[in-house]
Design a protein around this motif. Structure first.
Motif, PDB file in Angstrom:
ATOM      1  N   LEU A 173       1.245   2.687 -29.090  1.00  0.00           N
ATOM      2  CA  LEU A 173       2.458   3.445 -28.783  1.00  0.00           C
ATOM      3  C   LEU A 173       3.384   2.603 -27.915  1.00  0.00           C
ATOM      4  O   LEU A 173       2.946   1.650 -27.257  1.00  0.00           O
ATOM      5  CB  LEU A 173       2.096   4.740 -28.046  1.00  0.00           C
ATOM      6  N   HIS A 174       4.657   2.988 -27.887  1.00  0.00           N
ATOM      7  CA  HIS A 174       5.603   2.282 -27.014  1.00  0.00           C
ATOM      8  C   HIS A 174       6.264   3.275 -26.070  1.00  0.00           C
ATOM      9  O   HIS A 174       6.800   4.297 -26.484  1.00  0.00           O
ATOM     10  CB  HIS A 174       6.688   1.564 -27.830  1.00  0.00           C
ATOM     11  N   ASP A 175       6.190   2.959 -24.791  1.00  0.00           N
ATOM     12  CA  ASP A 175       6.826   3.761 -23.760  1.00  0.00           C
ATOM     13  C   ASP A 175       7.955   2.927 -23.154  1.00  0.00           C
ATOM     14  O   ASP A 175       7.770   1.750 -22.846  1.00  0.00           O
ATOM     15  CB  ASP A 175       5.800   4.139 -22.678  1.00  0.00           C
ATOM     16  N   LEU A 176       9.131   3.525 -22.983  1.00  0.00           N
ATOM     17  CA  LEU A 176      10.303   2.782 -22.504  1.00  0.00           C
ATOM     18  C   LEU A 176      10.138   2.256 -21.085  1.00  0.00           C
ATOM     19  O   LEU A 176      10.852   1.344 -20.666  1.00  0.00           O
ATOM     20  CB  LEU A 176      11.552   3.669 -22.594  1.00  0.00           C
ATOM     21  N   ILE A 177       9.207   2.826 -20.333  1.00  0.00           N
ATOM     22  CA  ILE A 177       8.961   2.384 -18.961  1.00  0.00           C
ATOM     23  C   ILE A 177       7.685   1.541 -18.879  1.00  0.00           C
ATOM     24  O   ILE A 177       7.658   0.497 -18.226  1.00  0.00           O
ATOM     25  CB  ILE A 177       8.855   3.594 -18.005  1.00  0.00           C
ATOM     26  N   ARG A 178       6.664   1.945 -19.584  1.00  0.00           N
ATOM     27  CA  ARG A 178       5.346   1.317 -19.454  1.00  0.00           C
ATOM     28  C   ARG A 178       5.030   0.274 -20.520  1.00  0.00           C
ATOM     29  O   ARG A 178       4.018  -0.413 -20.455  1.00  0.00           O
ATOM     30  CB  ARG A 178       4.266   2.411 -19.476  1.00  0.00           C
ATOM     31  N   PHE A 245       9.824   7.754 -26.071  1.00  0.00           N
ATOM     32  CA  PHE A 245       9.202   8.377 -24.906  1.00  0.00           C
ATOM     33  C   PHE A 245       9.351   7.495 -23.668  1.00  0.00           C
ATOM     34  O   PHE A 245       9.315   6.264 -23.759  1.00  0.00           O
ATOM     35  CB  PHE A 245       7.716   8.634 -25.158  1.00  0.00           C
ATOM     36  N   ALA A 246       9.514   8.144 -22.520  1.00  0.00           N
ATOM     37  CA  ALA A 246       9.548   7.457 -21.227  1.00  0.00           C
ATOM     38  C   ALA A 246       8.855   8.356 -20.213  1.00  0.00           C
ATOM     39  O   ALA A 246       9.256   9.514 -20.024  1.00  0.00           O
ATOM     40  CB  ALA A 246      10.982   7.177 -20.804  1.00  0.00           C
ATOM     41  N   HIS A 247       7.808   7.842 -19.590  1.00  0.00           N
ATOM     42  CA  HIS A 247       7.046   8.646 -18.624  1.00  0.00           C
ATOM     43  C   HIS A 247       7.297   8.130 -17.211  1.00  0.00           C
ATOM     44  O   HIS A 247       6.973   6.985 -16.875  1.00  0.00           O
ATOM     45  CB  HIS A 247       5.561   8.625 -18.981  1.00  0.00           C
ATOM     46  N   GLY A 309      11.752   5.600  -7.275  1.00  0.00           N
ATOM     47  CA  GLY A 309      11.118   5.157  -8.513  1.00  0.00           C
ATOM     48  C   GLY A 309      12.041   4.372  -9.428  1.00  0.00           C
ATOM     49  O   GLY A 309      11.610   3.864 -10.458  1.00  0.00           O
ATOM     50  N   TRP A 310      13.311   4.265  -9.053  1.00  0.00           N
ATOM     51  CA  TRP A 310      14.265   3.480  -9.843  1.00  0.00           C
ATOM     52  C   TRP A 310      15.069   2.600  -8.892  1.00  0.00           C
ATOM     53  O   TRP A 310      15.437   3.041  -7.807  1.00  0.00           O
ATOM     54  CB  TRP A 310      15.210   4.404 -10.613  1.00  0.00           C
ATOM     55  N   ASN A 311      15.334   1.363  -9.314  1.00  0.00           N
ATOM     56  CA  ASN A 311      16.081   0.429  -8.471  1.00  0.00           C
ATOM     57  C   ASN A 311      17.157  -0.257  -9.307  1.00  0.00           C
ATOM     58  O   ASN A 311      16.837  -0.992 -10.242  1.00  0.00           O
ATOM     59  CB  ASN A 311      15.119  -0.610  -7.888  1.00  0.00           C
ATOM     60  N   LYS A 332      14.615  -0.192 -15.596  1.00  0.00           N
ATOM     61  CA  LYS A 332      14.524  -0.503 -14.167  1.00  0.00           C
ATOM     62  C   LYS A 332      13.757   0.571 -13.390  1.00  0.00           C
ATOM     63  O   LYS A 332      13.712   0.549 -12.159  1.00  0.00           O
ATOM     64  CB  LYS A 332      15.931  -0.684 -13.588  1.00  0.00           C
ATOM     65  N   VAL A 333      13.172   1.518 -14.135  1.00  0.00           N
ATOM     66  CA  VAL A 333      12.314   2.518 -13.491  1.00  0.00           C
ATOM     67  C   VAL A 333      10.943   1.882 -13.283  1.00  0.00           C
ATOM     68  O   VAL A 333      10.399   1.237 -14.182  1.00  0.00           O
ATOM     69  CB  VAL A 333      12.185   3.790 -14.365  1.00  0.00           C
ATOM     70  N   ASN A 334      10.381   2.035 -12.100  1.00  0.00           N
ATOM     71  CA  ASN A 334       9.088   1.433 -11.784  1.00  0.00           C
ATOM     72  C   ASN A 334       7.952   2.146 -12.498  1.00  0.00           C
ATOM     73  O   ASN A 334       8.014   3.358 -12.733  1.00  0.00           O
ATOM     74  CB  ASN A 334       8.833   1.484 -10.270  1.00  0.00           C
ATOM     75  N   LYS A 335       6.900   1.399 -12.802  1.00  0.00           N
ATOM     76  CA  LYS A 335       5.694   2.015 -13.385  1.00  0.00           C
ATOM     77  C   LYS A 335       4.880   2.711 -12.291  1.00  0.00           C
ATOM     78  O   LYS A 335       4.305   3.770 -12.509  1.00  0.00           O
ATOM     79  CB  LYS A 335       4.823   0.958 -14.057  1.00  0.00           C
ATOM     80  N   ALA A 336       4.847   2.088 -11.121  1.00  0.00           N
ATOM     81  CA  ALA A 336       4.027   2.617 -10.017  1.00  0.00           C
ATOM     82  C   ALA A 336       4.716   3.810  -9.353  1.00  0.00           C
ATOM     83  O   ALA A 336       5.943   3.925  -9.368  1.00  0.00           O
ATOM     84  CB  ALA A 336       3.784   1.524  -8.990  1.00  0.00           C
TER      85      ALA A 336
END
Length: 507
Positions: A173-178, A245-247, A309-311, A332-336
């Motif tokens: 799968l592809h996640d826009l953030i992860r 998807f973006a989590h 969570g975003w920079n 630019k949203v962090n995974k952590a």
């Protein structure tokens, strides 16, 4: 992006909106506006057992207060109405039938007791019970029953559920953030999609509604990441194109309290809200704090949450909503997860309070004075607010920062009095009173000029005079510029306060 961007915020009305949910709504809003798209509000109330009275209205009011406006949805309508899932009940049976006919779902008649017995048997063997490919044939469903038996049970009105037939494969799968997410579907269970009471579960209603409402991007919290594989497979089972998807990362407890998700208990423990608005539980009547009632400005909360969570990669932190929209980028949203910081949001509130037009602050503070039965000219209030606002984080701070303008000190800070009162203090105060009496103009500049002239002529130091004046006027060693205080208090009140300190009993 060829299609018009359409995103949705789809909360369940099971209680007040957590600020983590508010941030999810904000990120959806920023993404939609950045790409000229639509932002929808859908209420997912299929779980009627957990429904809480007033929660839906609370969600809408919280979005309104923070300026996160939606283009279509509950309360506004639109081309894909209704937007409340309980009002869409008759839609879902058609789609569950389609999955059944395609062989992508099946009827299951297992009772709660039978499933409990299975779980216990697995636990005794040190295993975890998963309802899927490895044991379907041994349970009470369309794989172990004949077609005739299934039909007989359905005609008889036996309770049933419809389960998704989870395939056996490695899903990439592809996640826009992860980025890339690999899932072994053999480890996933056959989720329940529909129940015999006619109500769909979250998974079916969510997928069908997103498809029918033409959602192009699903931006939601990290807690939904485990459902991503199921949802993508359901889109495939229907033959539909899945959205992207973006989590989002979790909002974590404040630093030093661990890495768990921020909870109401954390807020209660440390004395800060975790909800945008105050919430009264309809059953217990317990009241939870809200940022609005705590004196926070909605712009400050939005700015704070946007950077949690975003920079954007810039060397500043204050951004208008328009700037946030222009800069927002999911990459630019962090995974952590991001640790919540109550001092940081206070800092943001301080910054935004300084931007509030002076007449607005004066009007707000005038209401406070009215409640305290204090009568004073609007001009004086304006001077006072202009003088102390730079030290205020909340409108409520204005009283603490300026109360001495409205009430003369009745006593004086003991340590300060002991430190500042010297052998010649009485003489200095007596002479100062005469200086004040002789003033014909009462502006900060003129007052400063005459007092400093008095200090110079008498070979005194500023430290011998200025602290005494501040103590007489304020009662303690704090407050804004002394000369400005004198100008606002005016001649008569200033003399009165200097005389009070002169006559105050000293040890």
């Amino acid at each position: 992006m060829n299609k018009k961007v359409r995103v949705r915020f789809a909360p369940s009305p099971t209680g007040p909106l957590h600020i983590g949910g508010l941030r999810t709504a904000l990120f959806n809003y920023l993404f939609a506006k950045k790409h000229g798209g639509d932002f929808l509000l859908r209420i997912e109330d299929t779980d009627q057992v957990r429904y809480v009275e007033g929660a839906e209205a609370y969600i809408m009011e919280a979005l309104s207060w923070t300026g996160i406006t939606y283009d279509e949805g509950v309360g506004k309508g639109g081309n894909h109405a209704p937007y409340r899932q309980s009002e869409r009940k008759n839609i879902y049976s058609k789609y569950i039938q389609e999955l059944l006919e395609r062989g992508e779902a099946y009827y299951a008649f297992d009772s709660a007791e039978e499933l409990d017995a299975q779980r216990k048997a697995y636990e005794e063997r040190g295993e975890t019970f998963i309802y899927n490919w490895h044991n379907r044939q041994n349970l009470t469903n369309a794989f172990s029953l004949s077609s005739d038996e299934v039909q007989q049970r359905l005609q008889r009105g036996d309770a049933y559920v419809v389960r998704f037939k989870m395939p056996q494969e490695t899903l990439i799968l592809h996640d826009l953030i992860r980025g890339e997410v690999t899932v072994d579907t053999k480890l996933l269970d056959d989720k329940v999609l529909f129940k015999s009471d006619g109500m769909p579960t979250y998974h079916l209603a969510n997928i069908v509604d997103d498809h029918l409402m033409e959602i192009t991007h699903v931006i939601r919290g990290e807690e939904w990441l485990p459902s991503m594989a199921l949802h993508v497979l359901m889109y495939r089972a229907f033959g539909w194109e899945a959205p992207e998807f973006a989590h989002l990362p979790l909002i974590l407890k404040p630093a030093g309290m661990g890495n768990g998700k921020l909870s109401k208990r954390d807020g209660d423990k440390m004395g800060f809200p975790v909800f945008p608005l105050e919430w009264e539980d309809p059953i217990t009547k317990n009241i939870s704090k809200g940022y609005r009632e705590g004196g926070y400005l909605p712009e400050a909360l939005v700015n704070f949450l946007a950077l949690l969570g975003w920079n954007p990669g810039l060397d500043r932190e204050i951004f208008s909503v328009e700037e946030l929209i222009e800069l927002f980028d999911l990459e630019k949203v962090n995974k952590a997860g991001a640790h919540f910081d109550i001092e940081k949001i206070k800092w943001f509130n301080h910054q935004y309070l300084q931007k509030v037009p002076l007449p607005t602050l004066v009007a707000d503070f005038s209401s406070v004075l009215t409640q305290k039965a204090i009568t004073i000219s609007q001009d004086k209030v304006t001077q006072i607010v202009a003088l102390v606002r730079e030290r205020a984080t909340f409108v409520t701070d204005l009283w603490e920062l300026s109360h001495f303008f409205f009430e003369a000190p009745k006593e004086y800070e003991a340590k300060a009095l002991k430190k500042q009162w010297k052998e010649h203090s009485s003489s200095i105060l007596s002479q100062l009173i005469e200086v004040i009496k002789g003033l014909t103009e009462f502006t900060p500049v003129i007052i400063e000029e005459h007092i400093k002239d008095f200090i110079t002529k008498n070979n005194l130091g500023l430290g011998q005079v200025m602290p005494l004046i501040r103590l007489a006027l304020v009662g303690e060693m704090k407050g804004p510029d002394v000369f400005s205080i004198i100008a606002i208090l005016a001649k008569e009140e200033t003399i009165y306060r200097l005389q009070n300190l002169l006559q105050y009993p000293k040890e």
